[in-house]
Motif scaffolding. Sequence first.
Motif, PDB file in Angstrom:
ATOM      1  N   GLN A 252       0.938  -1.099  -0.148  1.00 42.86           N
ATOM      2  CA  GLN A 252       0.026  -0.158  -0.001  1.00 42.86           C
ATOM      3  C   GLN A 252       0.940   1.185   0.012  1.00 42.86           C
ATOM      4  OE1 GLN A 252      -2.703   0.568   3.298  1.00 42.86           O
ATOM      5  NE2 GLN A 252      -4.054   1.372   2.097  1.00 42.86           N
TER       6      GLN A 252
ATOM      7  N   LYS B 251      -2.927   5.837   1.246  1.00 45.19           N
ATOM      8  CA  LYS B 251      -4.426   5.608   1.547  1.00 45.19           C
ATOM      9  C   LYS B 251      -5.039   6.964   2.388  1.00 45.19           C
ATOM     10  CE  LYS B 251      -7.964   2.453   3.027  1.00 45.19           C
ATOM     11  NZ  LYS B 251      -8.192   1.224   3.460  1.00 45.19           N
ATOM     12  N   ARG B 252      -5.685   7.487   1.746  1.00 47.60           N
ATOM     13  CA  ARG B 252      -6.548   8.719   2.282  1.00 47.60           C
ATOM     14  C   ARG B 252      -7.811   8.089   2.983  1.00 47.60           C
ATOM     15  NH1 ARG B 252      -6.595  13.761  -0.903  1.00 47.60           N
ATOM     16  NH2 ARG B 252      -4.633  13.911  -0.074  1.00 47.60           N
ATOM     17  N   ASP B 253      -8.683   7.231   2.200  1.00 51.54           N
ATOM     18  CA  ASP B 253      -9.840   6.596   2.727  1.00 51.54           C
ATOM     19  C   ASP B 253     -10.040   5.389   1.910  1.00 51.54           C
ATOM     20  OD1 ASP B 253     -10.863   7.657   0.498  1.00 51.54           O
ATOM     21  OD2 ASP B 253     -11.651   9.398   1.380  1.00 51.54           O
ATOM     22  N   LYS B 254     -11.331   4.836   1.987  1.00 50.31           N
ATOM     23  CA  LYS B 254     -11.542   3.678   1.159  1.00 50.31           C
ATOM     24  C   LYS B 254     -11.710   3.796  -0.141  1.00 50.31           C
ATOM     25  CE  LYS B 254     -16.430   2.989   1.868  1.00 50.31           C
ATOM     26  NZ  LYS B 254     -17.350   1.929   2.346  1.00 50.31           N
ATOM     27  N   TRP B 255     -11.946   5.317  -0.712  1.00 48.72           N
ATOM     28  CA  TRP B 255     -12.007   5.638  -2.232  1.00 48.72           C
ATOM     29  C   TRP B 255     -10.730   6.339  -2.752  1.00 48.72           C
ATOM     30  CZ3 TRP B 255     -16.081   2.946  -3.355  1.00 48.72           C
ATOM     31  CH2 TRP B 255     -16.995   2.837  -2.495  1.00 48.72           C
ATOM     32  N   ASN B 256      -9.930   6.715  -1.990  1.00 47.97           N
ATOM     33  CA  ASN B 256      -8.570   7.386  -2.347  1.00 47.97           C
ATOM     34  C   ASN B 256      -7.289   6.542  -2.130  1.00 47.97           C
ATOM     35  OD1 ASN B 256      -9.767   9.799  -3.687  1.00 47.97           O
ATOM     36  ND2 ASN B 256     -10.745   9.534  -1.887  1.00 47.97           N
ATOM     37  N   MET B 257      -6.802   5.756  -2.702  1.00 51.21           N
ATOM     38  CA  MET B 257      -5.637   4.935  -2.383  1.00 51.21           C
ATOM     39  C   MET B 257      -4.921   4.640  -3.720  1.00 51.21           C
ATOM     40  SD  MET B 257      -7.355   1.486  -1.457  1.00 51.21           S
ATOM     41  CE  MET B 257      -8.612   1.909  -0.663  1.00 51.21           C
TER      42      MET B 257
ATOM     43  N   SER C 242      -9.516   6.233  -7.263  1.00 46.23           N
ATOM     44  CA  SER C 242      -9.959   7.740  -6.736  1.00 46.23           C
ATOM     45  C   SER C 242     -11.305   7.837  -6.913  1.00 46.23           C
ATOM     46  CB  SER C 242      -9.085   8.893  -7.285  1.00 46.23           C
ATOM     47  OG  SER C 242      -9.679   9.120  -8.706  1.00 46.23           O
ATOM     48  N   ASP C 243     -11.859   8.603  -5.885  1.00 44.38           N
ATOM     49  CA  ASP C 243     -13.600   8.930  -6.041  1.00 44.38           C
ATOM     50  C   ASP C 243     -13.902   9.811  -7.310  1.00 44.38           C
ATOM     51  OD1 ASP C 243     -12.344  11.307  -5.074  1.00 44.38           O
ATOM     52  OD2 ASP C 243     -13.717  11.396  -3.310  1.00 44.38           O
TER      53      ASP C 243
ATOM     54  N   GLU D  85       3.214  14.660   2.455  1.00 43.96           N
ATOM     55  CA  GLU D  85       2.484  13.575   1.803  1.00 43.96           C
ATOM     56  C   GLU D  85       3.136  13.075   0.694  1.00 43.96           C
ATOM     57  OE1 GLU D  85      -2.276  13.573   2.892  1.00 43.96           O
ATOM     58  OE2 GLU D  85      -1.673  15.174   1.725  1.00 43.96           O
TER      59      GLU D  85
END
Length: 77
Positions: free
Chosen positions: A6, A9-15, A31-32, A66
Motif C-alpha cells: 500500500q 491511503k486517504r480513505d477507502k475511495w482514495n488510495m 480515486s473517488d 504527503e
Amino acid sequence: MIKKLQIFKRDKWNMINAEVHGARIVVRVISDQWGEDNFEFLSRPALMHWAEGTFTQDRFDGTEEERQQILAAFKEV
C-alpha cells in the motif's frame, strides 16, 4: 509470488496500491473522481520515472510531506 504494497491511503475511495509480480509491477490508483486506473511497469526505474512525473509539486493536491511519503513508498517497491 505476488508482493502487495500500500503506497498511499486517504480513505477507502482514495488510495494507491502496488503489486510486484516478479519483474513486473502493477500500480492501481483508486480515486473517488476517476475510479480505478492500472499502470504496468517492467522495471523499477520506469516506475520511479512515472511516480516522479505524476507526483510533482505543482500537480499534487496534498501537503509536501504527503508527497514525499508517497515517493519514498514507491522507492521501497
